[in-house]
Design a protein around this motif. Structure first.
Motif, PDB file in Angstrom:
ATOM      1  N   GLY A 139     117.472  -7.841  61.771  1.00  0.00           N
ATOM      2  CA  GLY A 139     116.287  -8.699  62.020  1.00  0.00           C
ATOM      3  C   GLY A 139     116.684  -9.924  63.007  1.00  0.00           C
ATOM      4  O   GLY A 139     117.315 -10.983  62.515  1.00  0.00           O
ATOM      5  N   ARG A 140     116.189  -9.849  64.416  1.00  0.00           N
ATOM      6  CA  ARG A 140     115.988 -11.106  65.108  1.00  0.00           C
ATOM      7  C   ARG A 140     115.016 -12.087  65.560  1.00  0.00           C
ATOM      8  O   ARG A 140     115.449 -12.363  66.275  1.00  0.00           O
ATOM      9  N   GLY A 141     114.486 -11.973  64.038  1.00  0.00           N
ATOM     10  CA  GLY A 141     112.990 -13.303  64.096  1.00  0.00           C
ATOM     11  C   GLY A 141     113.754 -14.395  62.974  1.00  0.00           C
ATOM     12  O   GLY A 141     113.299 -15.348  63.778  1.00  0.00           O
ATOM     13  N   GLY A 142     114.854 -14.207  62.962  1.00  0.00           N
ATOM     14  CA  GLY A 142     115.155 -15.428  62.674  1.00  0.00           C
ATOM     15  C   GLY A 142     116.223 -14.677  60.512  1.00  0.00           C
ATOM     16  O   GLY A 142     116.864 -15.978  60.816  1.00  0.00           O
ATOM     17  N   ALA A 143     115.206 -14.244  60.078  1.00  0.00           N
ATOM     18  CA  ALA A 143     116.012 -14.120  59.166  1.00  0.00           C
ATOM     19  C   ALA A 143     117.317 -13.204  58.497  1.00  0.00           C
ATOM     20  O   ALA A 143     117.788 -13.629  57.413  1.00  0.00           O
ATOM     21  N   GLY A 144     117.299 -12.201  59.670  1.00  0.00           N
ATOM     22  CA  GLY A 144     119.149 -11.554  59.472  1.00  0.00           C
ATOM     23  C   GLY A 144     118.864 -10.758  58.898  1.00  0.00           C
ATOM     24  O   GLY A 144     119.795 -10.331  58.210  1.00  0.00           O
ATOM     25  N   VAL A 165     104.679  -2.504  63.058  1.00  0.00           N
ATOM     26  CA  VAL A 165     103.702  -4.024  63.177  1.00  0.00           C
ATOM     27  C   VAL A 165     104.846  -4.686  64.107  1.00  0.00           C
ATOM     28  O   VAL A 165     106.035  -4.996  63.007  1.00  0.00           O
ATOM     29  N   CYS A 166     104.861  -4.998  65.603  1.00  0.00           N
ATOM     30  CA  CYS A 166     105.667  -5.909  65.942  1.00  0.00           C
ATOM     31  C   CYS A 166     105.482  -7.687  65.939  1.00  0.00           C
ATOM     32  O   CYS A 166     104.106  -7.907  66.202  1.00  0.00           O
ATOM     33  N   ASN A 167     105.721  -7.626  65.418  1.00  0.00           N
ATOM     34  CA  ASN A 167     105.907  -9.379  65.825  1.00  0.00           C
ATOM     35  C   ASN A 167     106.406  -9.974  66.757  1.00  0.00           C
ATOM     36  O   ASN A 167     107.681 -10.254  67.181  1.00  0.00           O
ATOM     37  N   ALA A 168     105.319  -9.921  68.145  1.00  0.00           N
ATOM     38  CA  ALA A 168     105.282 -11.242  68.985  1.00  0.00           C
ATOM     39  C   ALA A 168     104.550 -12.344  69.102  1.00  0.00           C
ATOM     40  O   ALA A 168     103.941 -13.135  69.624  1.00  0.00           O
ATOM     41  N   ASP A 169     104.983 -13.014  67.715  1.00  0.00           N
ATOM     42  CA  ASP A 169     104.426 -14.313  67.434  1.00  0.00           C
ATOM     43  C   ASP A 169     105.276 -15.251  68.050  1.00  0.00           C
ATOM     44  O   ASP A 169     105.180 -15.471  66.936  1.00  0.00           O
ATOM     45  N   GLU A 170     105.966 -15.341  69.022  1.00  0.00           N
ATOM     46  CA  GLU A 170     107.326 -16.254  69.116  1.00  0.00           C
ATOM     47  C   GLU A 170     107.087 -18.206  69.671  1.00  0.00           C
ATOM     48  O   GLU A 170     106.437 -18.236  70.953  1.00  0.00           O
ATOM     49  N   GLY A 171     106.899 -18.661  68.448  1.00  0.00           N
ATOM     50  CA  GLY A 171     106.075 -20.003  68.810  1.00  0.00           C
ATOM     51  C   GLY A 171     106.856 -20.564  68.644  1.00  0.00           C
ATOM     52  O   GLY A 171     106.278 -22.125  69.079  1.00  0.00           O
ATOM     53  N   ASP A 172     107.832 -20.351  68.532  1.00  0.00           N
ATOM     54  CA  ASP A 172     109.391 -21.270  67.954  1.00  0.00           C
ATOM     55  C   ASP A 172     109.204 -21.824  69.720  1.00  0.00           C
ATOM     56  O   ASP A 172     109.862 -21.715  70.433  1.00  0.00           O
ATOM     57  N   SER A 173     109.484 -23.680  70.019  1.00  0.00           N
ATOM     58  CA  SER A 173     109.791 -24.294  71.223  1.00  0.00           C
ATOM     59  C   SER A 173     110.978 -23.311  71.404  1.00  0.00           C
ATOM     60  O   SER A 173     111.870 -23.815  70.149  1.00  0.00           O
ATOM     61  N   VAL A 359     118.887 -25.599  67.174  1.00  0.00           N
ATOM     62  CA  VAL A 359     118.532 -24.011  67.099  1.00  0.00           C
ATOM     63  C   VAL A 359     117.810 -23.565  66.631  1.00  0.00           C
ATOM     64  O   VAL A 359     117.757 -24.319  65.138  1.00  0.00           O
ATOM     65  N   GLY A 360     116.918 -22.863  66.854  1.00  0.00           N
ATOM     66  CA  GLY A 360     116.203 -21.880  66.316  1.00  0.00           C
ATOM     67  C   GLY A 360     115.029 -22.889  66.001  1.00  0.00           C
ATOM     68  O   GLY A 360     113.630 -21.666  64.709  1.00  0.00           O
ATOM     69  N   GLY A 361     114.383 -23.134  67.053  1.00  0.00           N
ATOM     70  CA  GLY A 361     113.532 -23.674  66.615  1.00  0.00           C
ATOM     71  C   GLY A 361     112.970 -24.656  66.307  1.00  0.00           C
ATOM     72  O   GLY A 361     113.454 -25.189  65.877  1.00  0.00           O
ATOM     73  N   GLY A 386     122.260 -25.193  59.530  1.00  0.00           N
ATOM     74  CA  GLY A 386     121.584 -24.372  59.673  1.00  0.00           C
ATOM     75  C   GLY A 386     121.021 -23.103  60.457  1.00  0.00           C
ATOM     76  O   GLY A 386     121.521 -22.199  59.021  1.00  0.00           O
ATOM     77  N   LEU A 387     120.399 -22.817  61.355  1.00  0.00           N
ATOM     78  CA  LEU A 387     120.045 -21.357  60.650  1.00  0.00           C
ATOM     79  C   LEU A 387     119.832 -20.808  62.695  1.00  0.00           C
ATOM     80  O   LEU A 387     119.711 -21.295  63.394  1.00  0.00           O
ATOM     81  N   ILE A 388     120.299 -19.484  63.142  1.00  0.00           N
ATOM     82  CA  ILE A 388     119.815 -18.485  64.320  1.00  0.00           C
ATOM     83  C   ILE A 388     118.658 -18.674  65.149  1.00  0.00           C
ATOM     84  O   ILE A 388     118.252 -19.127  66.041  1.00  0.00           O
ATOM     85  N   GLY A 389     117.757 -18.574  63.708  1.00  0.00           N
ATOM     86  CA  GLY A 389     116.694 -18.325  63.445  1.00  0.00           C
ATOM     87  C   GLY A 389     116.205 -17.619  65.037  1.00  0.00           C
ATOM     88  O   GLY A 389     116.869 -16.734  64.999  1.00  0.00           O
ATOM     89  N   HIS A 390     115.672 -17.560  66.265  1.00  0.00           N
ATOM     90  CA  HIS A 390     115.083 -16.505  67.473  1.00  0.00           C
ATOM     91  C   HIS A 390     116.010 -17.110  68.117  1.00  0.00           C
ATOM     92  O   HIS A 390     115.893 -16.511  69.323  1.00  0.00           O
ATOM     93  N   ALA A 391     117.315 -17.490  68.117  1.00  0.00           N
ATOM     94  CA  ALA A 391     118.497 -18.028  68.977  1.00  0.00           C
ATOM     95  C   ALA A 391     117.718 -18.773  70.438  1.00  0.00           C
ATOM     96  O   ALA A 391     118.575 -18.194  71.593  1.00  0.00           O
TER      97      ALA A 391
END
Lengths: 526, 155
Positions: A139-144, A165-173, A359-361, A386-391
């Motif tokens: 999963g590329r949203g962050g959780a992997g 459902v596609c999560n396109a709520d890309e809120g991370d700065s 990294v990761g919003g 840390g985390l990669i999150g949404h890279a």
């Protein structure tokens, strides 16, 4: 007639691409509006077609038409794909972005579009799920979480109605890959969702896009209308968010589609079993779904050979903030943080030394340059706290105040908390107060208090109803901050409250001097 | 817009788009687009048409940052304050914007000419500080860009 290519991406438009496009149209050129190539220091970028070759110029202004057309413009870049920023990339998901007209079905088909969907529909659903599993896609949203495993659960769930459902709520700065893909290659996402529909037996899909992305909403809606016949009987619709960051959390997003307050649900039940409207639901990030057409078209093996450890395939990394060459860089996992920030990003835009990267919003950790040898990999980042999150990688120069950034993390959590669980709702507000006391104590340079017992600090620091009895000293408040972060991390229902401690504690651990404590001893540079 | 017009708008919309609960957010978006804000007086009609309680509708309207409960100024400037813009000096520009436009962050100027609001990320993170000016994205905001925005708003 000369054909020129100019991006219609929101970032390019923000830099003046519309004015440039109008100027070229006025000069009698045929202007094709594409997505963005993904390097913003050369935007607005104009590519002039000449005997099948595209010659890039950028940045270009509306007054530069004549010099661009006669080839004498000083910002001549040659073939854009040959620039070092692009030559080193492995573009699987973003192969078409910036090259094709995003809303031309013909362009899409001519550039390998629909091959994945055709291959998938020639296979039984289980074989499609197996291919996604074999690709190692996570999963590329962050959780992997492994995408194929999620799909398997939905495939096996018995129900008449299932949803994609596609999560396109890309809120991370610091992240913009979802936005760029939806604006630059929307059919790729549609194809990925249609494949998912075939794989798990779902007939309808939703794309939940945040309202801050008006260009992406328009592009997706138009692309859905154009491709309806091609993906039938699968159907799709766009749902628009309403400014709630927490709706990027999958269960809050489902509640939002259902017309409710975007509050997080407790898990279990998993959305894969009881998701949207209580039905089995595949909920994936834009980049996960957009990676699927490549996997089906080229084979799972082609995807899985790239990567590092258990992180397979490519990641569209986003270089943001105070960085010289910001943009989208898709590359196999394993590249180091330092290579991304310094070699590819070129260091800071301000020319000052890099002090920290996040990294990761807003929920990702801050890392100092001393940790730049960290490889881009889910496990390596988790191990480093840390985390990669949404890279998304946000670069800060040496003018940043890390205590202020820690305070901002708490403040953001307080603004965006859905309010369902106490550690997040109350903890974030208390966190802002604690950070204010730490910053005040640091700035007033207090006398070092005498040695006291640990519990005693917490006790005194907690006397919020009798403010005059609060120990507002640095040591007591820092102890309290760590205790609070501990509660938020382990007691919150979702990643908003649970991960807000990452930026706070990483700032505290790696940059203690900004919190009034002695600086850590720097390791000798190589 | 008159109260009865709002009610008719809601009824007409639900007739073509359906009355299920999941229509609530699209309906609120439509109302805000048409009227500019979600009037408290419209809540009973929304609730009735979607078969929800007024409290339920109120809860949803107040949860989402996007939905206004009072009209905005004639121009709306949404200024990004997320980390990537901060890394590029957004905090100082935000302060300058509030001063130049003559309105504190999060408020509408008394003459109703402009509303200045925070927004958390427009996805233009390598070219900040960014803002949406009446829906149009503006990047790399500096003093000169701020001046252009102020001129635009004064007009």
């Amino acid at each position: 007639m000369t054909r020129v290519y100019i991006s219609r991406d929101m970032a390019s438009v923000a830099l003046g691409a519309d004015d440039v496009a109008r100027a070229f149209e006025a000069a009698g050129c045929e202007v094709v509006r594409t997505g963005s190539r993904g390097l913003f220091s050369i935007e607005p970028l104009v590519e002039v077609e000449n005997e099948g070759q595209r010659i890039g110029f950028g940045p270009v202004g509306p007054a530069d038409v004549a010099t661009v057309l006669d080839g004498s413009h000083k910002a001549r870049l040659g073939n854009v794909a040959d620039l070092p920023f692009f030559a080193g990339q492995q573009r699987f998901t973003f192969a078409r972005c910036g090259i094709i007209d995003p809303l031309s079905l013909q362009d899409y088909a001519e550039h390998d579009g629909w091959r994945g969907l055709d291959a998938a529909r020639a296979m039984p659903p289980q074989a499609v799920v197996d291919a996604v599993k074999a690709s190692g896609l996570r999963g590329r949203g962050g959780a992997g979480f492994p995408t194929g495993v999620k799909w398997q659960t939905v495939l096996e769930a018995a129900s008449d109605a299932k949803f994609i459902v596609c999560n396109a709520d890309e809120g991370d700065s610091g992240t913009f890959a979802d936005r760029m893909l939806m604006e630059g290659d929307p059919f790729c996402l549609i194809e990925g969702m249609a494949i998912a529909g075939h794989a798990v037996g779902a007939g309808h899909g939703y794309i939940y896009i945040r309202s801050e992305y008006p260009f992406a909403i328009a592009a997706m809606q138009e692309a859905i209308a154009l491709s309806a016949a091609r993906i039938a009987p699968f159907t799709l619709e766009v749902r628009v968010g309403a400014g709630a960051y927490v709706c990027g959390e999958e269960t809050a997003l489902l509640d939002s589609i259902e017309g409710k307050r975007g509050q997080v649900r407790a898990k279990p039940p998993l959305p894969a079993l009881q998701g949207l409207f209580g039905q089995p639901t595949v909920i994936n990030n834009v980049l996960s779904l957009a990676a699927v057409p490549f996997i089906l078209a080229e084979g799972a093996e082609a995807y899985a050979t790239i990567g590092f450890g258990r992180s397979r395939g490519t990641m569209p990394v986003q270089l943001a903030g105070n960085v010289k060459h910001g943009g989208l860089y898709e590359i196999g996992f394993g590249i180091t943080l330092g290579e991304l920030v310094n070699a590819i990003g070129g260091g800071t835009a301000s020319g000052r030394p890099v002090r920290a990267v996040q990294v990761g919003g807003p929920l990702g950790a801050y890392f100092p340059p001393g940790m730049f040898d960290l490889p881009f990999d889910y496990e390596a980042f988790a191990q480093a706290g840390g985390l990669i999150g949404h890279a998304g990688i946000t670069v800060f120069d040496d003018s940043v105040d890390m205590a202020h950034m820690a305070r901002f993390a708490m403040e953001f959590c307080a603004v965006e908390s859905c309010g369902k669980c106490t550690p997040c709702r109350i903890g974030s507000t208390r966190g802002v107060e604690v950070m204010d006391r730490i910053i005040a104590a640091r700035d007033s340079a207090p006398a070092v208090p005498a040695e006291r017992h640990w519990e005693g600090y917490l006790q005194k620091a907690l006397h919020s109803r009798t403010p005059d009895r609060i120990d507002t000293g640095l040591e007591a408040q820092t102890t309290l901050l760590r205790d609070l972060c501990d509660t938020m991390k382990y007691g919150s229902l979702c990643a908003l409250g649970g991960f807000t401690p990452y930026p706070v504690l990483s700032a505290l651990d790696h940059f203690p001097e900004d919190f009034g404590a002695p600086a850590p001893i720097k390791e000798a540079a190589e | 817009m008159q109260q009865e017009d709002t009610v008719r708008l809601i009824e007409d919309w639900t007739k073509t788009h359906g009355r299920t609960r999941d229509r609530l957010l699209p309906l609120l978006h439509m109302l805000q687009e048409e009227i500019g804000f979600i009037d408290d007086a419209a809540i009973p009609a929304i609730a009735k048409n979607l078969n929800l309680s007024r409290a339920d509708v109120h809860g949803v309207v107040t949860f989402y940052h996007d939905f206004r409960r009072a009209p905005a100024g004639r121009h709306v400037v949404k200024f990004c304050r997320a980390e990537s813009c901060q890394a590029r000096g957004a905090a100082a520009m935000e302060k300058a914007a509030a001063e130049r436009l003559g309105v504190p962050m999060g408020e509408t100027r008394p003459d109703g000419q402009v509303t200045l609001e925070p927004i958390y990320c427009l996805g233009l993170c390598a070219i900040g500080p960014n803002a949406l000016v009446d829906g149009r994205p503006v990047a790399r905001i500096d003093t000169a860009a701020l001046e252009r925005i102020a001129q635009e708003i004064a007009a």
